[in-house]
Scaffold this active site. Structure first.
Site, PDB file in Angstrom:
ATOM      1  N   THR A  61       0.911  -1.149   0.000  1.00 38.94           N
ATOM      2  CA  THR A  61       0.000   0.000   0.000  1.00 38.94           C
ATOM      3  C   THR A  61       0.933   1.177   0.000  1.00 38.94           C
ATOM      4  O   THR A  61       2.138   1.000   0.113  1.00 38.94           O
ATOM      5  CB  THR A  61      -0.889  -0.093   1.272  1.00 38.94           C
ATOM      6  OG1 THR A  61      -1.803  -1.167   1.081  1.00 38.94           O
ATOM      7  CG2 THR A  61      -1.650   1.168   1.586  1.00 38.94           C
ATOM      8  N   ASN A 107      -4.099  -3.568  -1.733  1.00 37.97           N
ATOM      9  CA  ASN A 107      -3.974  -4.547  -0.662  1.00 37.97           C
ATOM     10  C   ASN A 107      -2.652  -5.287  -0.719  1.00 37.97           C
ATOM     11  O   ASN A 107      -1.626  -4.717  -0.445  1.00 37.97           O
ATOM     12  CB  ASN A 107      -5.158  -5.498  -0.603  1.00 37.97           C
ATOM     13  CG  ASN A 107      -5.255  -6.165   0.766  1.00 37.97           C
ATOM     14  OD1 ASN A 107      -4.825  -5.578   1.757  1.00 37.97           O
ATOM     15  ND2 ASN A 107      -5.784  -7.366   0.842  1.00 37.97           N
ATOM     16  N   ASP A 126     -10.045  -7.743   2.931  1.00 41.15           N
ATOM     17  CA  ASP A 126     -10.214  -6.878   4.103  1.00 41.15           C
ATOM     18  C   ASP A 126     -11.593  -7.040   4.742  1.00 41.15           C
ATOM     19  O   ASP A 126     -11.837  -6.544   5.841  1.00 41.15           O
ATOM     20  CB  ASP A 126      -9.993  -5.399   3.733  1.00 41.15           C
ATOM     21  CG  ASP A 126      -8.507  -5.034   3.693  1.00 41.15           C
ATOM     22  OD1 ASP A 126      -7.678  -5.822   4.177  1.00 41.15           O
ATOM     23  OD2 ASP A 126      -8.176  -3.954   3.171  1.00 41.15           O
ATOM     24  N   SER A 141     -11.125  -0.820   6.435  1.00 39.03           N
ATOM     25  CA  SER A 141      -9.706  -0.554   6.167  1.00 39.03           C
ATOM     26  C   SER A 141      -9.012  -0.112   7.452  1.00 39.03           C
ATOM     27  O   SER A 141      -9.664   0.297   8.421  1.00 39.03           O
ATOM     28  CB  SER A 141      -9.622   0.566   5.137  1.00 39.03           C
ATOM     29  OG  SER A 141      -8.289   0.977   4.962  1.00 39.03           O
ATOM     30  N   SER A 142      -7.691  -0.180   7.421  1.00 43.89           N
ATOM     31  CA  SER A 142      -6.898   0.394   8.524  1.00 43.89           C
ATOM     32  C   SER A 142      -6.163   1.645   8.068  1.00 43.89           C
ATOM     33  O   SER A 142      -5.406   2.247   8.843  1.00 43.89           O
ATOM     34  CB  SER A 142      -5.848  -0.612   9.006  1.00 43.89           C
ATOM     35  OG  SER A 142      -6.468  -1.781   9.437  1.00 43.89           O
ATOM     36  N   GLY A 162       0.993  -0.606   5.678  1.00 39.88           N
ATOM     37  CA  GLY A 162       1.394  -1.583   6.700  1.00 39.88           C
ATOM     38  C   GLY A 162       0.257  -2.412   7.244  1.00 39.88           C
ATOM     39  O   GLY A 162       0.370  -2.965   8.332  1.00 39.88           O
ATOM     40  N   GLY A 163      -0.845  -2.518   6.494  1.00 34.98           N
ATOM     41  CA  GLY A 163      -1.954  -3.391   6.898  1.00 34.98           C
ATOM     42  C   GLY A 163      -2.458  -3.031   8.274  1.00 34.98           C
ATOM     43  O   GLY A 163      -2.622  -1.856   8.613  1.00 34.98           O
TER      44      GLY A 163
HETATM   45  O1  DON Z   1      -7.080  -1.071   3.712  1.00 33.33           O
HETATM   46  C1  DON Z   1      -6.312  -1.719   4.436  1.00 33.33           C
HETATM   47  O2  DON Z   1      -6.312  -1.629   5.635  1.00 33.33           O
HETATM   48  C2  DON Z   1      -5.319  -2.671   3.788  1.00 33.33           C
HETATM   49  N1  DON Z   1      -5.810  -3.107   2.518  1.00 33.33           N
HETATM   50  C3  DON Z   1      -3.987  -1.997   3.691  1.00 33.33           C
HETATM   51  C4  DON Z   1      -2.924  -2.953   3.213  1.00 33.33           C
HETATM   52  C5  DON Z   1      -1.539  -2.510   3.481  1.00 33.33           C
HETATM   53  O3  DON Z   1      -1.295  -1.476   4.061  1.00 33.33           O
HETATM   54  C6  DON Z   1      -0.438  -3.398   3.043  1.00 33.33           C
HETATM   55  N2  DON Z   1       0.848  -2.793   3.345  1.00 33.33           N
HETATM   56  N3  DON Z   1       1.864  -3.166   3.673  1.00 33.33           N
END
Ligand code: DON
Length: 578
Positions: A387, A407, A429, A458-459, A478-479
């Site tokens: 991301t 994602n 997600d 989402s985060s 960073g998920g």
């Molecule tokens: O929207 C979200 O929370 C996730 N799809 C974000 C994914 C993400 O940040 C991956 N990164 N390292």
């Protein structure tokens, strides 16, 4: 004036900015005094320099080019987003979505442009489960069935139309050039492509675009994307319709269906960007503005900051400080899992979650010498990279914080041939089954179950922070760990440390489940680890650091602008005095 579709986040009112007003009616002296006062107020609202911080030098250059051409921060945001869609294909793109948090100096208007992907109309709650009700491995992550309906192209058209000064055609130009002329493969590109090699090989469109003879290309190899340039040009010429109607949409739908996806033209006709009222709170004299649902980011961030308000963090020993932060993270992430989803589909107790009274009550349950087992918290029961973020400040003080995603690295790995569009795998997600962890180990409940047309939780947490002397613009990929990274960055800012520290400080994370503290390599020394273990914490020291924060700091008192790009990544932050 764009229509404000406020989310139910009814929160403290934004600080009212001085609006350039009418001159007093009586007498010249009043008039001149008025003008003087006005220019002073405006000077305080105008930074001495513009700045762009993004995860790729070519995208930062694209943003600066558009600012120099007379564009504002919102035009530059279009240019940076589109450039990232080309040069960071593993992170975000036209086949994905994101959130653009905006602050307009002229009237202090703040809004989050929600260009999040939506579940296709043919999606259903159990679509990733087999006949026994078990998750089908990879189904929500690999290939076109994993893809939500993209929101980024609509968001770019919307930004240009409602907030920009320049035509979309001009702001997209740097990205079109990059797609045609190509960019060089970096070691990071190679790592990401190797991680997703199988899915990229499985899609003829992706293999052609991102691999070389079905292998990960060597460093320095030039990736040209002529099909993507064509799609960008259609968007540039026709605006939203260039992507969501006509040839591009038809091709995307056809290719999706030919390879097991469920997209339809109706999905594309119905896609709309939403304006969301950002969540707003206060922390130790700072005003915090962050992402509203369908991101959990702002709500979880404010819930954590509210709990921290009650504690003198600086008075704590290092192990107690980490412990307290971890317990705060655990509690807020438990609420994320239980309550949060798309505001258009679910009722959420947002006001309560972000109230001080609730934070005080939660904080009372923190015991200083003992970790609270996550299993003892009242939430759902348990039943897996990339991301991008950028920050912009223009010479007028307009601000953008945007976090964009497809994602997983290279999204679903599927490219619709002839379009250059790489499909996201954002469907992962959603909570594909209550309590089943997604690729980031996050669990969810009914609030985040799949439904046709719904946005997945989402985060992503693009965030502004502000007090009378300082303005900060920050965010990161960073998920699940995004929100705690932003929290740690905000704490550095509040404690008066410089922007380099916001983005570089060592990180740790707790997300309620799994019940462990994730720790960056080298972040905790042996003494700190032992002290935390004595309190009952389980440490999971990761092999790799995480995050790629891009931040800007405008010190209004010193009239100084600084920008920083996370040393963990290969981004570029640049300040342009004017
Ligand atoms: O929207 C979200 O929370 C996730 N799809 C974000 C994914 C993400 O940040 C991956 N990164 N390292």
């Amino acid at each position: 004036m764009p229509n404000t579709n406020a989310s139910p986040a009814s929160l403290p009112e934004p600080r009212v900015k001085p609006t350039p007003g009418k001159a007093p009616a009586q007498g010249w002296s009043f008039f001149i005094f008025g003008l003087l006062f006005l220019s002073l107020v405006q000077a305080a609202e105008r930074p001495p320099a513009a700045a762009v911080a993004s995860a790729h030098p070519a995208a930062t250059r694209a943003g600066l080019e558009i600012l120099q051409a007379g564009g504002n921060a919102f035009d530059a945001a279009v240019a940076v987003s589109a450039a990232l869609a080309v040069v960071e294909p593993y992170s975000s793109g036209l086949g994905g979505g994101g959130f653009w948090l905006l602050h307009r100096t002229r009237d202090g208007y703040e809004v989050m442009i929600d260009g999040r992907e939506k579940a296709p109309l043919a999606a259903s709650r159990d679509m990733y489960l087999d006949s026994k009700g078990e998750p089908v491995k990879g189904a929500s992550v690999d290939g076109p069935l994993a893809a939500g309906i993209p929101g980024e192209p609509a968001a770019l058209a919307y930004l240009a139309k409602h907030y920009g000064r320049l035509p979309l055609k001009q702001s997209l130009q740097p990205a079109i050039r990059l797609a045609e002329e190509g960019f060089k493969v970096t070691p990071h590109y190679r790592r990401m492509a190797a991680f997703r090699l199988d899915v990229l090989r499985a899609s003829p469109g992706a293999a052609k675009q991102f691999l070389l003879n079905s292998q990960v290309p060597p460093v320095g190899h030039i990736i040209r994307q002529p099909d993507l340039a064509k799609t960008l040009r259609a968007l540039a010429l026709k605006g939203k319709a260039g992507f969501y109607e006509g040839e591009v949409a038809q091709r995307l739908v056809q290719e999706s269906r030919r390879h097991g996806g469920i997209w339809s033209l109706a999905d594309f006709r119905q896609y709309r960007v939403k304006e969301r009222k950002p969540v707003v709170g206060r922390y130790r004299g700072w005003r915090i503005v962050s992402a509203a649902p369908p991101s959990s980011g702002g709500v979880v961030l404010l819930e954590m900051l509210n709990m921290l308000s009650a504690k003198d963090l600086n008075g704590l020993k290092p192990a107690d400080r980490v412990h307290y932060l971890v317990e705060v993270m655990r509690r807020a992430y438990a609420d994320r899992a239980r309550w949060l989803g798309d505001a258009d589909y679910v009722q959420m107790p947002l006001q309560r979650l972000m109230s001080m009274a609730y934070a005080r009550q939660l904080a009372k349950s923190i015991v200083m010498n003992k970790a609270t087992p996550s299993s003892s918290l009242d939430s759902v029961r348990p039943e897996g990279h990339d991301t991008t973020h950028f920050s912009i400040l223009d010479k007028d003080g307009n601000r953008v914080a945007a976090t964009l995603s497809i994602n997983y690295p290279f999204g679903s790995g599927f490219v619709a041939e002839g379009t250059g569009v790489l499909f996201n795998d954002e469907m992962d997600d959603f909570s594909i089954k209550p309590g089943v962890a997604n690729v980031y180990g996050l669990v969810g409940a009914e609030a985040n179950a799949i439904a046709p047309g719904k946005r997945m939780l989402s985060s992503m947490s693009p965030t502004f922070i502000e007090n009378p002397d300082h303005v900060g613009i920050l965010g990161t990929p960073g998920g699940s760990r995004i929100i705690t990274m932003v929290l740690l960055g905000v704490l550095e800012a509040v404690e008066g440390r410089n922007v380099e520290t916001w983005v570089s400080r060592p990180r740790f994370h707790h997300q309620y489940l799994p019940d462990v503290i994730q720790v960056e390599p080298g972040a905790f020394d042996a003494g700190l680890k032992a002290a935390l273990e004595r309190k009952g914490h389980v440490l999971d020291v990761k092999r790799r650091p995480w995050g790629n924060m891009q931040a800007i700091h405008w010190d209004r008192r010193e009239q100084r602008v600084e920008a920083a790009s996370d040393p963990r990544g290969m981004g570029a932050a640049q300040v342009e005095p004017h």
